[in-house]
Enzyme design. Sequence first.
Site, PDB file in Angstrom:
ATOM      1  N   ASP A 144       0.830  -1.296  -0.047  1.00 39.74           N
ATOM      2  CA  ASP A 144      -0.002   0.071  -0.033  1.00 39.74           C
ATOM      3  C   ASP A 144       0.876   1.170   0.140  1.00 39.74           C
ATOM      4  O   ASP A 144       1.620   1.708   1.011  1.00 39.74           O
ATOM      5  CB  ASP A 144      -0.920  -0.163   1.232  1.00 39.74           C
TER       6      ASP A 144
ATOM      7  N   GLY B 164      -8.281   4.311  -5.272  1.00 43.13           N
ATOM      8  CA  GLY B 164      -8.441   5.642  -4.857  1.00 43.13           C
ATOM      9  C   GLY B 164      -7.450   6.329  -4.514  1.00 43.13           C
ATOM     10  O   GLY B 164      -6.439   6.078  -3.823  1.00 43.13           O
ATOM     11  N   VAL B 165      -7.338   7.496  -5.145  1.00 44.82           N
ATOM     12  CA  VAL B 165      -6.347   8.698  -4.962  1.00 44.82           C
ATOM     13  C   VAL B 165      -7.030  10.169  -4.530  1.00 44.82           C
ATOM     14  O   VAL B 165      -7.752  10.516  -5.619  1.00 44.82           O
ATOM     15  CB  VAL B 165      -5.440   8.801  -6.152  1.00 44.82           C
ATOM     16  N   GLY B 166      -6.681  10.270  -3.338  1.00 45.47           N
ATOM     17  CA  GLY B 166      -7.317  11.348  -2.906  1.00 45.47           C
ATOM     18  C   GLY B 166      -8.889  11.564  -2.668  1.00 45.47           C
ATOM     19  O   GLY B 166      -9.411  12.534  -2.351  1.00 45.47           O
TER      20      GLY B 166
ATOM     21  N   SER C  38     -11.782  10.691   3.161  1.00 49.59           N
ATOM     22  CA  SER C  38     -12.289  11.769   4.237  1.00 49.59           C
ATOM     23  C   SER C  38     -11.019  12.676   4.740  1.00 49.59           C
ATOM     24  O   SER C  38     -11.326  13.539   4.940  1.00 49.59           O
ATOM     25  CB  SER C  38     -13.087  11.323   5.250  1.00 49.59           C
TER      26      SER C  38
ATOM     27  N   CYS D   7      -8.072  13.021   3.311  1.00 49.14           N
ATOM     28  CA  CYS D   7      -6.839  13.348   2.276  1.00 49.14           C
ATOM     29  C   CYS D   7      -7.110  14.778   1.859  1.00 49.14           C
ATOM     30  O   CYS D   7      -8.118  15.313   1.707  1.00 49.14           O
ATOM     31  CB  CYS D   7      -7.278  12.426   1.159  1.00 49.14           C
TER      32      CYS D   7
ATOM     33  N   ASP E  36     -11.521   2.150  -2.593  1.00 53.03           N
ATOM     34  CA  ASP E  36     -10.985   2.590  -1.285  1.00 53.03           C
ATOM     35  C   ASP E  36     -11.125   4.099  -0.974  1.00 53.03           C
ATOM     36  O   ASP E  36     -10.630   5.015  -1.567  1.00 53.03           O
ATOM     37  CB  ASP E  36      -9.448   2.276  -1.209  1.00 53.03           C
ATOM     38  N   GLY E  37     -12.096   4.499  -0.037  1.00 54.40           N
ATOM     39  CA  GLY E  37     -12.274   5.787   0.449  1.00 54.40           C
ATOM     40  C   GLY E  37     -13.286   6.611  -0.375  1.00 54.40           C
ATOM     41  O   GLY E  37     -13.911   6.193  -1.174  1.00 54.40           O
TER      42      GLY E  37
ATOM     43  N   ALA F 202      -0.970  10.205   5.828  1.00 56.12           N
ATOM     44  CA  ALA F 202       0.088  11.301   5.576  1.00 56.12           C
ATOM     45  C   ALA F 202      -0.155  12.519   6.049  1.00 56.12           C
ATOM     46  O   ALA F 202       0.634  13.813   5.420  1.00 56.12           O
ATOM     47  CB  ALA F 202       0.137  11.182   3.665  1.00 56.12           C
TER      48      ALA F 202
HETATM   49  P1  XMP Z   1     -12.284   7.344   4.064  1.00 53.33           P
HETATM   50  O1  XMP Z   1     -13.055   8.237   3.373  1.00 53.33           O
HETATM   51  O2  XMP Z   1     -13.195   6.028   4.272  1.00 53.33           O
HETATM   52  O3  XMP Z   1     -10.806   6.761   3.276  1.00 53.33           O
HETATM   53  O4  XMP Z   1     -11.930   8.001   5.387  1.00 53.33           O
HETATM   54  C1  XMP Z   1     -10.170   5.903   3.828  1.00 53.33           C
HETATM   55  C2  XMP Z   1      -8.785   5.975   2.758  1.00 53.33           C
HETATM   56  O5  XMP Z   1      -8.108   7.358   2.775  1.00 53.33           O
HETATM   57  C3  XMP Z   1      -6.720   7.006   2.397  1.00 53.33           C
HETATM   58  N1  XMP Z   1      -5.828   7.651   3.206  1.00 53.33           N
HETATM   59  C4  XMP Z   1      -5.199   8.631   2.868  1.00 53.33           C
HETATM   60  N2  XMP Z   1      -5.181   9.430   1.458  1.00 53.33           N
HETATM   61  N3  XMP Z   1      -3.750  11.190   2.277  1.00 53.33           N
HETATM   62  C5  XMP Z   1      -4.567  10.806   1.407  1.00 53.33           C
HETATM   63  O6  XMP Z   1      -4.422  11.236   0.285  1.00 53.33           O
HETATM   64  C6  XMP Z   1      -3.643  10.499   3.769  1.00 53.33           C
HETATM   65  O7  XMP Z   1      -2.817  11.115   4.552  1.00 53.33           O
HETATM   66  C7  XMP Z   1      -4.546   9.249   3.748  1.00 53.33           C
HETATM   67  N4  XMP Z   1      -4.641   8.591   4.978  1.00 53.33           N
HETATM   68  C8  XMP Z   1      -5.568   7.426   4.255  1.00 53.33           C
HETATM   69  C9  XMP Z   1      -6.525   5.525   2.301  1.00 53.33           C
HETATM   70  O8  XMP Z   1      -6.552   5.030   1.036  1.00 53.33           O
HETATM   71  C10 XMP Z   1      -7.675   5.228   3.210  1.00 53.33           C
HETATM   72  O9  XMP Z   1      -8.149   3.549   3.067  1.00 53.33           O
END
Ligand code: XMP
Length: 491
Positions: free
Chosen positions: A252, A302-304, A307, A309, A342-343, A393
């Site tokens: 990941d 899922g890129v960006g 919630s 991100c 994802d996300g 991140a």
């Molecule tokens: P949700 O919307 O369910 O998303 O809270 C969870 C996913 O967000 C991703 N993730 C990040 N993406 N910066 C990002 O751009 C970050 O700091 C970060 N932390 C998590 C990750 O894919 C997760 O499963």
Amino acid sequence: MKGSAPDLKVGLTFDDVLLVPKFSDVRSRKDADTQARFSRRIRLTIPVVSANMDTVTESSMAIAMARLGGIGVIHRFLSVDDEVAEVIKVKRSEGVVIEDPITLGPDGTVKEAWDIIRERDIGGIVVVGQDRRILGLLTRRDITLEEDLDRKVKTVMTPRRELVTAPKGVTLEQARRILHENKVEKLPLVDRNGKLAGLITSKDIMKRRQFPSATKDAKGRLRVAAAVGVKGDHMARSRRLLDAGVDALVVDIAHGHSSYAIDTVRGIKKELGDVEVVAGNVATARGALDLIKAGADSVKVGVGSGSICVTRVVTGSGVPQLTAIMDSAAGASDSDVPIIGDGGIRNPGDVTKALAAGASTVMIGSLFAGTEESPGPTILRDGVRYKLTRGMASLAATLDRRVREGGPGVLTEDELIEELIEESVPEGVEGLIPYKGRVDEVVKQLVGGLRSGMSYSGAHTLDELRRNAEFMRITAAGHRESLPHDIQKVV
Ligand code: XMP
């Protein structure tokens, strides 16, 4: 073409669309079958995966997810020992037969026994001699009121002659009967030479009944996945996680369509053999295809979209999540490799849309971060309970990670933090999320909404949902109409 505007593709996300209702002969929500594939060989009874974030998935969340029929991915922002320990806790949490029960020698002390019982969260320990011959059984009850912590285990245990045991190979039904008739909770299994060959507990038998749809491996243990990175200790970490019994490795990184991720997937497949590998994150057909070519058994998309991100704001890069899922699913369509959306899941309807768009499962972060099973304490503010959620991140997560890993050479912790604050460009944020109680309540809402959504699409299965799906793009006015409106909301 020179001088003309480029033909720009439009990216859509969940709120931009609705699923057009279709004729349905699904008579009850219960008739909607939510079985799904997490990866090429791992099947789930609900298409729900908890995210590998340090405010979402450690062993408690992974156990809850697997019991409900989904799966959890243990995050990688732990030392190798700690990540392995989390996997072991899940694998040991229940099983038909515990093949390698935790043991202690007869001269161990009550204090040592307590330490093991607390650390492993178990109800008792089998006491064995050097040749693993069973000498007795020590349960929590035997030592709960014991004041002398230096007392030898052999003086407080139930000795072998009073123990109820069963031969190796006993069936589950036979074991249930023996436990019931003798009113005991633990049944050590013995081989022909009187040596310890396993353990069956009444708790595990009860759990089997309580969670009939649980995600289990061939030995009846709950399944769990664990994340690894692409640099440093990732191969050694992967090896240790596999030794601990992890069911899938999740390679990941934020930008998974990269030589780093591709090389790592190839490396794991080549060096560690027949292991289930999930890889990501990508947001395009080409990204999915390249990871599949490298050997991925599932692709995380899922890129960006998350919630927490800010990747899209900070870098200008990303793809709205519905389009990312559709494009990645198209990239994977010639293979049997499933997609994990994802996300960005905020409502049950988003789950239905993600699966209709081509995802096989959805990964959920912050929606689960406020639950009892997520790591970390609850925080009380103005009389309301919250839990913390943060991007992996984010500045806080990066600082914690670097401090844990240690600074380069001579920097003190304070200097390291100062340097990081100056250098770091965070792509995530942190925030409070209202406490929501147990995660099964949240999952019930998500899966209930999905089942209804399947019924509106005339789908008995998730494959049918995908085939029947007809998305309609809506306007901002249409979206406003979808939400409660023109009332004073009470609940
Ligand atoms: P949700 O919307 O369910 O998303 O809270 C969870 C996913 O967000 C991703 N993730 C990040 N993406 N910066 C990002 O751009 C970050 O700091 C970060 N932390 C998590 C990750 O894919 C997760 O499963």
